[in-house]
Structure formats: structure tokens, C-alpha cells
Write a protein that holds these residues in place. Structure first.
Motif, PDB file in Angstrom:
ATOM      1  N   GLY A   1     -36.441  16.299 -10.523  1.00 36.01           N
ATOM      2  CA  GLY A   1     -35.440  15.399 -11.706  1.00 36.01           C
ATOM      3  C   GLY A   1     -35.700  13.564 -10.773  1.00 36.01           C
ATOM      4  O   GLY A   1     -35.357  12.537 -11.234  1.00 36.01           O
ATOM      5  N   GLY A   2     -35.818  13.230  -9.409  1.00 36.06           N
ATOM      6  CA  GLY A   2     -36.100  12.280  -9.102  1.00 36.06           C
ATOM      7  C   GLY A   2     -36.748  11.694  -9.424  1.00 36.06           C
ATOM      8  O   GLY A   2     -38.917  11.625 -10.421  1.00 36.06           O
ATOM      9  N   GLY A   3     -37.627  10.637  -8.459  1.00 36.58           N
ATOM     10  CA  GLY A   3     -38.268   9.316  -9.419  1.00 36.58           C
ATOM     11  C   GLY A   3     -37.808   7.827  -8.748  1.00 36.58           C
ATOM     12  O   GLY A   3     -37.115   7.599  -8.429  1.00 36.58           O
TER      13      GLY A   3
ATOM     14  N   VAL B   1     -36.430   3.651 -10.004  1.00 41.05           N
ATOM     15  CA  VAL B   1     -36.204   3.821 -11.298  1.00 41.05           C
ATOM     16  C   VAL B   1     -35.537   2.124 -11.147  1.00 41.05           C
ATOM     17  O   VAL B   1     -35.037   1.633  -9.747  1.00 41.05           O
ATOM     18  CB  VAL B   1     -35.225   4.721 -11.810  1.00 41.05           C
TER      19      VAL B   1
ATOM     20  N   SER C   1     -31.278   4.883 -14.723  1.00 41.48           N
ATOM     21  CA  SER C   1     -30.533   6.251 -14.671  1.00 41.48           C
ATOM     22  C   SER C   1     -31.642   7.439 -14.240  1.00 41.48           C
ATOM     23  O   SER C   1     -32.867   6.548 -14.802  1.00 41.48           O
ATOM     24  CB  SER C   1     -29.431   6.987 -15.958  1.00 41.48           C
ATOM     25  N   LEU C   2     -30.687   8.102 -13.927  1.00 42.39           N
ATOM     26  CA  LEU C   2     -31.402   8.809 -13.564  1.00 42.39           C
ATOM     27  C   LEU C   2     -30.904  10.988 -13.753  1.00 42.39           C
ATOM     28  O   LEU C   2     -29.497  11.099 -13.970  1.00 42.39           O
ATOM     29  CB  LEU C   2     -32.272   9.593 -12.502  1.00 42.39           C
ATOM     30  N   ARG C   3     -31.511  12.087 -14.160  1.00 40.10           N
ATOM     31  CA  ARG C   3     -31.085  13.036 -14.150  1.00 40.10           C
ATOM     32  C   ARG C   3     -31.340  14.033 -13.272  1.00 40.10           C
ATOM     33  O   ARG C   3     -32.052  14.394 -13.205  1.00 40.10           O
ATOM     34  CB  ARG C   3     -30.264  12.947 -15.770  1.00 40.10           C
TER      35      ARG C   3
ATOM     36  N   GLU D   1     -25.599  13.670 -13.093  1.00 35.41           N
ATOM     37  CA  GLU D   1     -26.336  12.153 -13.935  1.00 35.41           C
ATOM     38  C   GLU D   1     -25.678  11.422 -13.424  1.00 35.41           C
ATOM     39  O   GLU D   1     -24.656  10.818 -12.407  1.00 35.41           O
ATOM     40  CB  GLU D   1     -25.537  12.363 -15.296  1.00 35.41           C
TER      41      GLU D   1
ATOM     42  N   VAL E   1     -35.229   9.450  -4.145  1.00 36.61           N
ATOM     43  CA  VAL E   1     -34.794   9.066  -5.656  1.00 36.61           C
ATOM     44  C   VAL E   1     -34.947   7.304  -4.891  1.00 36.61           C
ATOM     45  O   VAL E   1     -34.417   7.173  -3.792  1.00 36.61           O
ATOM     46  CB  VAL E   1     -33.240   8.999  -5.832  1.00 36.61           C
TER      47      VAL E   1
END
Length: 129
Positions: free
Chosen positions: A8-10, A12, A17-19, A82, A125
């Protein structure tokens, strides 16, 4: 071999938001106690972000209170994070940790249950400002 696996990282933008998700692979012979998310920014020590007990009690770092929410699915051995209103200073590698047990042998070669932390390999992240 028990291994937490994060996803789920990335990348942004700030305010986004990221989960994150963490699934525990391998065969667990004991219950999972606390689960948690930790992070390590470049040149910094690893720090606790959020933890959750088996019965759902949570604890957060002051820097993420009100923005991040941790949850878990005990049936699936998963934990989630979250993350809302992300800031540039949230940029880090995020690690999942679970607390459980393993079987060890004492001096008389008798098996006993020993507490053990299992760490994932992390997910990056990156928050652009």
C-alpha cells in the motif's frame, strides 16, 4: 516461517491519503498479541506510529493523532493503517510488527513458549510537498 508482508505504500501529494495493509504469511501456532506500525525516515531511528492490542485498544504517536487510524482483522491476521492529511514529514519506510510466540528449548531440551516479534520488510511512503 512467519513473515508479515506490507503493501500500500507509494507516492502521494501532501494532504492526500494512503492505506497500508500488512498480512501475516506462514503458519502461526500461537495467537497474535499486539500489532503495530513503525516507520523510519532517512537518517532517523525507527519510531512507533501506531499499535493495537488484540482487543482493539490503540495507541498513536503524537505526530499522527487525528490523521492516522490503525485497525486489525483477527480472523485474517491482518493489520491496517489508514493515513490521511499526509505531510512531507510522514515520508518514511513503514514497517509492520506483530507480537506472538515461538517454541524454544530450555537447558534440558524441553520445549517452551517464548515471546517473539516478527517484522515485515517495509513499504515506502513518499509525500511530496
Amino acid at each position: 516461517q512467519v513473515q508479515p508482508v506490507e503493501s500500500g505504500g507509494g507516492l502521494v501529494e501532501a494532504g492526500g491519503s494512503l492505506r497500508l495493509s500488512c498480512e501475516v504469511s506462514g503458519r502461526l501456532y500461537f495467537d497474535i498479541n499486539d500489532m503495530g506500525w513503525y516507520r523510519q525516515a532517512p537518517g532517523q531511528q525507527r519510531e512507533s506510529v501506531a499499535t493495537i492490542t488484540k482487543d482493539g485498544s490503540t495507541n498513536y504517536a503524537d505526530s499522527v493523532k487525528g490523521r492516522f487510524a490503525i485497525s486489525r482483522d483477527n480472523d485474517k491476521n491482518m493489520v491496517f493503517l489508514e493515513m490521511n492529511n499526509l505531510r512531507a514529514e510522514d515520508t518514511a519506510v513503514y514497517y509492520c510488527k506483530i507480537e506472538s510466540y515461538e517454541v524454544d528449548l530450555d537447558y534440558d531440551n524441553r520445549p517452551f513458549r517464548k515471546a517473539k516479534d516478527y517484522w515485515g520488510k517495509g513499504t515506502l511512503v513518499t509525500v511530496s510537498s
